[in-house]
Write a protein that holds these residues in place. Structure first.
Motif, short mmCIF file in Angstrom:
data_model
loop_
_atom_site.label_atom_id
_atom_site.label_comp_id
_atom_site.label_asym_id
_atom_site.label_seq_id
_atom_site.Cartn_x
_atom_site.Cartn_y
_atom_site.Cartn_z
N ALA A 48 0.82 -1.21 0.00
CA ALA A 48 0.00 0.00 0.00
C ALA A 48 0.86 1.26 0.00
N GLU A 49 2.00 1.23 0.70
CA GLU A 49 2.86 2.41 0.80
C GLU A 49 3.28 2.94 -0.57
N GLU A 50 3.35 2.06 -1.56
CA GLU A 50 3.77 2.47 -2.89
C GLU A 50 2.73 3.37 -3.57
N TYR A 51 1.52 3.39 -3.05
CA TYR A 51 0.45 4.19 -3.63
C TYR A 51 0.14 5.45 -2.84
N LEU A 52 0.90 5.69 -1.79
CA LEU A 52 0.71 6.91 -1.01
C LEU A 52 1.23 8.10 -1.82
N GLY A 53 0.75 9.28 -1.48
CA GLY A 53 1.16 10.48 -2.19
C GLY A 53 0.11 11.00 -3.15
N LYS A 54 -0.85 10.14 -3.50
CA LYS A 54 -1.97 10.53 -4.35
C LYS A 54 -3.26 10.10 -3.67
N PRO A 55 -4.32 10.88 -3.82
CA PRO A 55 -5.61 10.40 -3.35
C PRO A 55 -5.95 9.10 -4.11
N THR A 56 -6.50 8.15 -3.37
CA THR A 56 -6.71 6.82 -3.93
C THR A 56 -8.14 6.35 -3.71
N LEU A 57 -8.75 5.86 -4.77
CA LEU A 57 -10.06 5.23 -4.69
C LEU A 57 -9.84 3.73 -4.82
N VAL A 58 -10.50 2.95 -3.97
CA VAL A 58 -10.32 1.50 -3.97
C VAL A 58 -11.67 0.83 -4.16
N TYR A 59 -11.71 -0.10 -5.12
CA TYR A 59 -12.92 -0.87 -5.41
C TYR A 59 -12.58 -2.35 -5.47
N PHE A 60 -13.41 -3.17 -4.85
CA PHE A 60 -13.24 -4.62 -4.85
C PHE A 60 -14.24 -5.24 -5.82
N ASP A 84 -10.59 18.58 -14.29
CA ASP A 84 -9.57 19.18 -15.15
C ASP A 84 -8.34 18.28 -15.15
N ASP A 85 -7.48 18.45 -16.14
CA ASP A 85 -6.31 17.57 -16.32
C ASP A 85 -5.44 17.49 -15.08
N GLU A 86 -5.19 18.62 -14.45
CA GLU A 86 -4.30 18.65 -13.29
C GLU A 86 -4.89 17.83 -12.13
N THR A 87 -6.18 17.98 -11.89
CA THR A 87 -6.84 17.23 -10.81
C THR A 87 -6.88 15.75 -11.16
N ARG A 88 -7.21 15.45 -12.41
CA ARG A 88 -7.30 14.05 -12.86
C ARG A 88 -5.96 13.34 -12.71
N GLU A 182 -17.87 13.42 -8.03
CA GLU A 182 -16.92 14.36 -8.64
C GLU A 182 -16.52 15.46 -7.65
N ALA A 183 -17.51 16.03 -6.95
CA ALA A 183 -17.23 17.10 -5.98
C ALA A 183 -16.34 16.60 -4.85
N ASP A 184 -16.60 15.38 -4.36
CA ASP A 184 -15.78 14.85 -3.27
C ASP A 184 -14.37 14.51 -3.74
N ILE A 185 -14.23 14.03 -4.96
CA ILE A 185 -12.89 13.76 -5.49
C ILE A 185 -12.11 15.07 -5.60
N LYS A 186 -12.74 16.12 -6.12
CA LYS A 186 -12.08 17.43 -6.22
C LYS A 186 -11.62 17.90 -4.84
N ARG A 187 -12.50 17.76 -3.87
CA ARG A 187 -12.16 18.21 -2.51
C ARG A 187 -11.02 17.37 -1.94
N LEU A 188 -11.04 16.06 -2.21
CA LEU A 188 -9.98 15.18 -1.74
C LEU A 188 -8.62 15.58 -2.30
N VAL A 189 -8.60 15.89 -3.61
CA VAL A 189 -7.37 16.33 -4.27
C VAL A 189 -6.92 17.68 -3.70
N ALA A 190 -7.88 18.58 -3.49
CA ALA A 190 -7.55 19.93 -3.02
C ALA A 190 -7.00 19.95 -1.59
N GLN A 191 -7.23 18.88 -0.84
CA GLN A 191 -6.71 18.83 0.53
C GLN A 191 -5.19 18.89 0.59
N GLY A 192 -4.57 18.65 -0.55
CA GLY A 192 -3.11 18.79 -0.59
C GLY A 192 -2.45 17.65 -0.05
#
Length: 192
Positions: A48-60, A84-88, A182-192
């Protein structure tokens, strides 16, 4: 007295504005941080540590799923494409297969590639899958094989969202509108 009341009201309004809740389901206080040891779609062992640094969505789910998995992943893809591209570029989606017998790394890669570059397939042996599904209280069960050896897998359909440090933040259900996701993903990314 009037000045004290006005100052108190202003403080309450400012505090209320900064205490925004997720539009989906807040799970920050009830779900554990991101943690797993699996195999990625390239056949490499990953943590899991290898995926830290970016907001992550997990689906099983599983690639042979006839309905819930492709619909859920397509909805996520739709929400992500609206960004937008930067957020994506800041988002990653981990698709964890609960059907390792059929979902080889090659099969996972073909499947996740269909949804977009943000999607990464992961799996592992049954013990590794059970460890991660138990951690996030995700249920799954194999159905009976038919005469062709095919079977269905019953599984949970929620999507878990983690911040850059791997802390659980919110959970997306099928009933949540794509605009809320979409709104929650944007907010998650914006958290820095």
């Amino acid at each position: 007295m009037y000045k004290v009341l006005l100052a108190t009201l202003t403080t309450l309004l400012l505090v209320g504005c900064s205490d925004q809740s997720w539009r989906t389901t807040d799970v920050a206080d009830i779900m554990p941080p991101l943690d797993f040891a699996l195999v990625d779609e390239n056949g490499d062992s990953v943590q899991a540590e290898e995926y830290l640094g970016k907001p992550t969505l997990v689906y099983f789910g599983y690639t042979y799923c006839p309905d819930v998995c492709p619909i859920t992943l397509a909805r996520l893809g739709d929400a992500i494409r609206k960004l937008d591209d930067e957020t994506r570029d800041e988002i990653q989606v981990l698709f964890i297969s609960v059907d390792p017998a059929r979902d080889t790394p090659e099969v996972l890669k073909r499947y996740t590639d269909a949804f977009g570059p943000e999607f990464v397939g992961l799996s592992g042996d049954k013990a590794a899958i059970d460890a991660v599904t138990n951690r996030y209280r995700v249920a799954y069960e194999y159905g009976e094989e038919n005469e062709n050896g095919d079977y269905l897998v019953t599984h949970s359909s929620a999507v878990f969202a983690f911040d850059r440090e791997g802390q659980a933040q919110f959970l997306v259900r099928d009933s949540h509108p794509v605009n809320d996701v979409e709104a929650d993903i944007k907010r998650l990314v914006a958290q820095g």
